[in-house]
Scaffold this motif. Structure first.
Motif, PDB file in Angstrom:
ATOM      1  N   LYS A 279       0.850  -1.181   0.000  1.00  0.00           N
ATOM      2  CA  LYS A 279       0.000   0.000   0.000  1.00  0.00           C
ATOM      3  C   LYS A 279       0.892   1.239   0.000  1.00  0.00           C
ATOM      4  N   THR A 280       0.485   2.254  -0.737  1.00  0.00           N
ATOM      5  CA  THR A 280       1.221   3.497  -0.825  1.00  0.00           C
ATOM      6  C   THR A 280       0.466   4.557  -0.036  1.00  0.00           C
ATOM      7  N   PRO A 281       1.119   5.230   0.914  1.00  0.00           N
ATOM      8  CA  PRO A 281       0.410   6.251   1.684  1.00  0.00           C
ATOM      9  C   PRO A 281       0.057   7.454   0.813  1.00  0.00           C
ATOM     10  N   LEU A 282      -1.127   7.985   1.047  1.00  0.00           N
ATOM     11  CA  LEU A 282      -1.637   9.109   0.280  1.00  0.00           C
ATOM     12  C   LEU A 282      -2.542   9.911   1.193  1.00  0.00           C
ATOM     13  N   THR A 283      -2.454  11.227   1.160  1.00  0.00           N
ATOM     14  CA  THR A 283      -3.363  12.037   1.964  1.00  0.00           C
ATOM     15  C   THR A 283      -4.721  12.092   1.273  1.00  0.00           C
ATOM     16  N   VAL A 284      -5.718  12.545   1.991  1.00  0.00           N
ATOM     17  CA  VAL A 284      -7.066  12.668   1.431  1.00  0.00           C
ATOM     18  C   VAL A 284      -7.041  13.606   0.223  1.00  0.00           C
ATOM     19  N   ASN A 285      -6.317  14.740   0.346  1.00  0.00           N
ATOM     20  CA  ASN A 285      -6.229  15.693  -0.769  1.00  0.00           C
ATOM     21  C   ASN A 285      -5.524  15.079  -1.978  1.00  0.00           C
ATOM     22  N   GLY A 286      -4.476  14.319  -1.731  1.00  0.00           N
ATOM     23  CA  GLY A 286      -3.755  13.671  -2.827  1.00  0.00           C
ATOM     24  C   GLY A 286      -4.623  12.669  -3.556  1.00  0.00           C
ATOM     25  N   ALA A 287      -5.408  11.904  -2.803  1.00  0.00           N
ATOM     26  CA  ALA A 287      -6.314  10.927  -3.412  1.00  0.00           C
ATOM     27  C   ALA A 287      -7.376  11.635  -4.241  1.00  0.00           C
ATOM     28  N   GLU A 288      -7.882  12.739  -3.739  1.00  0.00           N
ATOM     29  CA  GLU A 288      -8.904  13.500  -4.471  1.00  0.00           C
ATOM     30  C   GLU A 288      -8.336  14.066  -5.772  1.00  0.00           C
ATOM     31  N   LYS A 289      -7.092  14.558  -5.733  1.00  0.00           N
ATOM     32  CA  LYS A 289      -6.461  15.070  -6.957  1.00  0.00           C
ATOM     33  C   LYS A 289      -6.303  13.962  -7.993  1.00  0.00           C
ATOM     34  N   LEU A 290      -5.931  12.754  -7.540  1.00  0.00           N
ATOM     35  CA  LEU A 290      -5.816  11.632  -8.475  1.00  0.00           C
ATOM     36  C   LEU A 290      -7.178  11.264  -9.063  1.00  0.00           C
ATOM     37  N   ARG A 291      -8.221  11.280  -8.241  1.00  0.00           N
ATOM     38  CA  ARG A 291      -9.571  10.968  -8.744  1.00  0.00           C
ATOM     39  C   ARG A 291     -10.020  11.994  -9.784  1.00  0.00           C
ATOM     40  N   ILE A 292      -9.720  13.273  -9.521  1.00  0.00           N
ATOM     41  CA  ILE A 292     -10.078  14.339 -10.473  1.00  0.00           C
ATOM     42  C   ILE A 292      -9.323  14.152 -11.786  1.00  0.00           C
ATOM     43  N   GLU A 293      -8.026  13.826 -11.683  1.00  0.00           N
ATOM     44  CA  GLU A 293      -7.236  13.594 -12.901  1.00  0.00           C
ATOM     45  C   GLU A 293      -7.789  12.413 -13.684  1.00  0.00           C
ATOM     46  N   LEU A 294      -8.135  11.330 -12.996  1.00  0.00           N
ATOM     47  CA  LEU A 294      -8.686  10.141 -13.658  1.00  0.00           C
ATOM     48  C   LEU A 294      -9.998  10.480 -14.361  1.00  0.00           C
ATOM     49  N   HIS A 295     -10.849  11.238 -13.702  1.00  0.00           N
ATOM     50  CA  HIS A 295     -12.127  11.633 -14.297  1.00  0.00           C
ATOM     51  C   HIS A 295     -11.896  12.455 -15.562  1.00  0.00           C
ATOM     52  N   ARG A 296     -10.945  13.406 -15.501  1.00  0.00           N
ATOM     53  CA  ARG A 296     -10.640  14.234 -16.670  1.00  0.00           C
ATOM     54  C   ARG A 296     -10.081  13.387 -17.815  1.00  0.00           C
ATOM     55  N   LEU A 297      -9.189  12.464 -17.471  1.00  0.00           N
ATOM     56  CA  LEU A 297      -8.611  11.598 -18.505  1.00  0.00           C
ATOM     57  C   LEU A 297      -9.688  10.790 -19.214  1.00  0.00           C
ATOM     58  N   LYS A 298     -10.642  10.258 -18.439  1.00  0.00           N
ATOM     59  CA  LYS A 298     -11.671   9.391 -19.018  1.00  0.00           C
ATOM     60  C   LYS A 298     -12.781  10.164 -19.724  1.00  0.00           C
ATOM     61  N   THR A 299     -13.124  11.349 -19.220  1.00  0.00           N
ATOM     62  CA  THR A 299     -14.286  12.059 -19.778  1.00  0.00           C
ATOM     63  C   THR A 299     -13.927  13.173 -20.752  1.00  0.00           C
ATOM     64  N   VAL A 300     -12.694  13.663 -20.712  1.00  0.00           N
ATOM     65  CA  VAL A 300     -12.307  14.766 -21.601  1.00  0.00           C
ATOM     66  C   VAL A 300     -11.216  14.330 -22.574  1.00  0.00           C
ATOM     67  N   ASP A 301     -10.081  13.879 -22.032  1.00  0.00           N
ATOM     68  CA  ASP A 301      -8.923  13.571 -22.874  1.00  0.00           C
ATOM     69  C   ASP A 301      -9.157  12.370 -23.786  1.00  0.00           C
ATOM     70  N   ARG A 302      -9.694  11.280 -23.232  1.00  0.00           N
ATOM     71  CA  ARG A 302      -9.918  10.074 -24.042  1.00  0.00           C
ATOM     72  C   ARG A 302     -10.883  10.350 -25.197  1.00  0.00           C
ATOM     73  N   PRO A 303     -12.070  10.957 -24.961  1.00  0.00           N
ATOM     74  CA  PRO A 303     -12.978  11.239 -26.087  1.00  0.00           C
ATOM     75  C   PRO A 303     -12.376  12.188 -27.128  1.00  0.00           C
ATOM     76  N   SER A 304     -11.584  13.172 -26.680  1.00  0.00           N
ATOM     77  CA  SER A 304     -11.010  14.113 -27.646  1.00  0.00           C
ATOM     78  C   SER A 304      -9.973  13.435 -28.531  1.00  0.00           C
ATOM     79  N   VAL A 305      -9.193  12.519 -27.986  1.00  0.00           N
ATOM     80  CA  VAL A 305      -8.193  11.830 -28.806  1.00  0.00           C
ATOM     81  C   VAL A 305      -8.867  10.830 -29.757  1.00  0.00           C
ATOM     82  N   ILE A 306      -9.966  10.235 -29.319  1.00  0.00           N
ATOM     83  CA  ILE A 306     -10.716   9.343 -30.210  1.00  0.00           C
ATOM     84  C   ILE A 306     -11.278  10.139 -31.394  1.00  0.00           C
TER      85      ILE A 306
END
Length: 158
Positions: free
Chosen positions: A3-30
């Motif tokens: 397990k890798t330690p992560l703060t609550v804020n760090g986890a939230e930033k990763l979730r936001i990045e993942l959401h952007r990658l899946k909903t914005v970046d992936r459709p635009s590259v397709i």
């Protein structure tokens, strides 16, 4: 896997990045790939090659972020009961013993570290020197220019 330690804020930033990658970046590259395909011959189509390369990068980053989230041990510093000790997630006020300069750092995970925001990685020399110490203790940090000493002024869990 560990397990890798992560703060609550760090986890939230990763979730936001993942959401952007899946909903914005992936459709635009397709869409960019579809547009490049419509131009015909793919053998000499630089737009198509660039879009496919970008797609590979985005898909790789999605897998990487998903893996980091799956292997994260999310730690909320506000819920810690470390009795004033420097631990992961703690915000530490320090004073450089040589210059008298005050500095504040939060000890965070590797992916969250950002010196501009005064967030240092748990594996950094400063954080390793601080872990386990209390306010009033002196931390000796092995720096490139030699050993630096910092007095721990205050440890907070915010």
């Amino acid at each position: 896997m560990n397990k890798t330690p992560l703060t609550v804020n760090g986890a939230e930033k990763l979730r936001i990045e993942l959401h952007r990658l899946k909903t914005v970046d992936r459709p635009s590259v397709i869409a960019a790939i579809a547009e490049a395909r419509s131009h015909g011959d793919l053998s000499e189509n630089a737009e198509y090659d660039a879009a496919k390369e970008r797609q590979g990068f985005i898909e790789g980053r999605i897998k990487e972020v998903e893996g980091k989230i799956a292997n994260a041990q999310i730690i909320d510093p506000r819920l810690l009961d470390a009795d004033g000790r420097c631990v992961f997630g703690a915000t530490v006020n320090l004073e450089d013993m040589e210059s008298g300069q005050a500095v504040t750092y939060q000890i965070v995970g590797e992916d969250e570290a950002d010196i501009k925001e005064n967030k240092i990685s748990i594996s950094s020399p400063i954080a390793r020197a601080l872990i386990g110490k209390y306010a009033g203790d002196i931390a000796e940090v092995q720096a490139p220019g030699g050993v630096r000493e910092y007095e721990i002024i205050e440890v907070r869990y915010i």
